[in-house]
Scaffold this motif. Structure first.
Motif, mmCIF file in Angstrom:
data_model
loop_
_atom_site.group_PDB
_atom_site.id
_atom_site.type_symbol
_atom_site.label_atom_id
_atom_site.label_comp_id
_atom_site.label_asym_id
_atom_site.label_seq_id
_atom_site.Cartn_x
_atom_site.Cartn_y
_atom_site.Cartn_z
ATOM 1 N N GLU A 263 -4.917 22.024 21.563
ATOM 2 C CA GLU A 263 -5.993 22.893 21.095
ATOM 3 C C GLU A 263 -5.904 23.060 19.586
ATOM 4 O OE1 GLU A 263 -6.683 25.900 24.891
ATOM 5 O OE2 GLU A 263 -5.401 26.545 23.230
ATOM 6 N N ARG A 265 -7.592 25.340 16.161
ATOM 7 C CA ARG A 265 -8.379 26.513 15.769
ATOM 8 C C ARG A 265 -8.880 26.272 14.356
ATOM 9 N NH1 ARG A 265 -6.725 32.746 16.571
ATOM 10 N NH2 ARG A 265 -6.984 32.003 18.719
ATOM 11 N N GLU A 271 -11.408 31.508 18.145
ATOM 12 C CA GLU A 271 -11.022 30.904 19.412
ATOM 13 C C GLU A 271 -10.553 29.472 19.198
ATOM 14 O OE1 GLU A 271 -14.344 31.113 22.008
ATOM 15 O OE2 GLU A 271 -14.167 33.277 22.361
ATOM 16 N N ASN A 272 -9.650 29.048 20.077
ATOM 17 C CA ASN A 272 -9.176 27.671 20.030
ATOM 18 C C ASN A 272 -10.181 26.733 20.689
ATOM 19 O OD1 ASN A 272 -6.852 28.594 18.852
ATOM 20 N ND2 ASN A 272 -5.620 28.495 20.714
#
Length: 451
Positions: A263, A265, A271-272
């Motif tokens: 993930e 950001r 939010e990721n």
């Protein structure tokens, strides 16, 4: 030659009006009253764009779209839908339509949609052509070399090409690490995805995080629009992090989290976002020494170096110099030019601090400035190449009067290299002009593994 548009609609009046608008705009138009006739016209070839109504007898527009896409994945198709049938438009987009037009539509909207679709068709066709060229250009066969050092590289490439393992490419600047990275990508399961390269040393430290992970609008001064990072661009493909050893430790920690969690950001985001890119890293630095100095994270090293491949310097693969010289000669338009013996001898006697990249530049210079149109001779080379480098002559090691075995010379040089580098295997191998794997083999052979 005007673009050829296939127009399919079972409404004769709409067919006539749309045909005239397209013809007046300079397009060649072929019409069909139903899907079956349209497919037959498409199969005749030469169609640049398909405009089709959804509601037609026999074969409807969505069935026509599916058949066309089976025949040509780059085909540009715009579907025409009735007012209020948005769900059919969404279905068409999922099937592969480039765009949709909702009835009734103006001439301006029609021509705008046609223009966008034709641009897409052109880009898709060019992308397909480039991928075909890249597949040839970055095949393992395109990496020139037959020396023992390069054969070891080829063996490693063959073992990892079909995997998704993280790869660390080490070696001096100019050895061809990016070419090797592209070959790994184009022989792997992600070959259809993008290959994105980022030189970590070329981006200011303050901007590198944004380059990698992207940023939101207003995240920092000058961020007037949101921008995806290189991880997003490489999604489904491969991301080459060139000169990763130059990355600041704070950013190394963020990169480690991305590699662990899958993930990213973006800067300024809350939010990721998921990412799926295979990471290949490369460096000309000694990461073992950087770890010892606290300049590179050890946990990140183990994450990026699942497989390590050392790309040897040119001086460690001198047997490849004639092959490379002829390769560059052909590449640069000198296929009919021969290479004189003194030219080749000078190339082999030079140390090549700039490696393969420097060799290509030297060949290009010689080709441009050659005295004889049909041959490259030593006089066409720069003075530094003709003069060679100190210590590159035949008498690098003095032979004692009483003689000495080659094994003893080899052991002595290995001991000196390890002493000079405080036992660092990678740096010692570079001093000796061999790969790290070769050095490990020699250490074992001579019983020096504990040195």
């Amino acid at each position: 030659m005007p673009e050829r548009i296939l127009l399919a609609d079972d409404d004769p009046s709409l067919l006539r009006v749309t045909e005239k608008q397209l013809t007046d705009a300079g397009f060649e138009v072929v019409t069909a009253g139903d899907g079956l006739d349209a497919l037959a016209s498409f199969d005749e070839g030469g169609v640049d764009l398909v405009l089709t109504d959804v509601q037609m007898p026999g074969m409807d527009g969505l069935e026509l779209l599916a058949e066309i896409k089976r025949r040509d994945v780059t085909a540009a198709v715009v579907v025409i839908t009735a007012h209020g049938t948005v769900e059919r438009a969404v279905e068409a987009m999922k099937t592969g339509a480039f765009d949709f037009l909702e009835k009734p539509f103006s001439r301006e909207r029609l021509l705008a949609a046609v223009s966008r679709a034709l641009d897409y068709r052109s880009l898709a066709t060019e992308n397909l052509r480039l991928r075909s060229e890249l597949s040839d250009r970055f095949s393992f066969d395109s990496i020139v070399g037959g020396s023992a050092a390069m054969k070891e590289v080829f063996r490693s490439l063959g073992r990892i090409a079909g995997t998704d393992a993280a790869v660390l490419l080490t070696g001096e600047s100019g050895t061809g690490k990016e070419l090797v990275a592209r070959a790994i990508h184009h022989h792997g399961a992600r070959a259809a995805g993008p290959f994105v390269a980022l030189n970590c040393a070329a981006i200011p430290e303050s901007l590198l995080e944004s380059e990698l992970f992207g940023h939101e609008r207003g995240a920092f001064t000058g961020a007037t629009a949101a921008r995806p990072g290189r991880f997003a661009e490489a999604d489904g493909g491969t991301l080459l992090l060139d000169e990763i050893g130059e990355m600041h430790p704070d950013l190394q920690a963020k990169l480690l989290r991305v590699l662990q969690d899958g993930e990213v950001r973006p800067v300024g985001a809350t939010e990721n976002r998921q990412t799926d890119a295979r990471v290949i890293a490369s460096t000309n630095r000694d990461l073992d020494a950087a770890i010892a100095a606290g300049a590179f994270r050890e946990d990140l090293y183990y994450r990026i170096a699942v497989v390590t491949i050392e790309v040897p310097p040119l001086r460690a693969r001198r047997d490849d110099i004639p092959l490379l010289a002829n390769h560059f000669l052909g590449k640069l338009g000198g296929a009919d030019v021969t290479i004189a013996a003194d030219f080749l001898s000078a190339l082999r006697g030079y140390r090549w601090p700039g490696n393969v990249r420097e060799l290509e530049n030297v060949i290009q210079r010689a080709l441009v400035l050659r005295r004889d149109p049909g041959e490259l001779a030593a006089e066409d080379l720069p003075d530094r190449v003709r003069a060679g480098s100190p210590g590159d002559g035949d008498d690098v090691v003095g032979l004692p009067e009483e003689g000495i075995t080659l094994a003893a010379v080899e052991k002595s040089l290995i001991r000196q290299a390890l002493a000079r580098t405080d036992g660092n295997r990678s740096r010692a191998a570079r001093l000796l002009g061999i790969t790290r794997q070769t050095l490990l083999y020699r250490l074992d052979k001579h019983g020096l593994k504990d040195v």
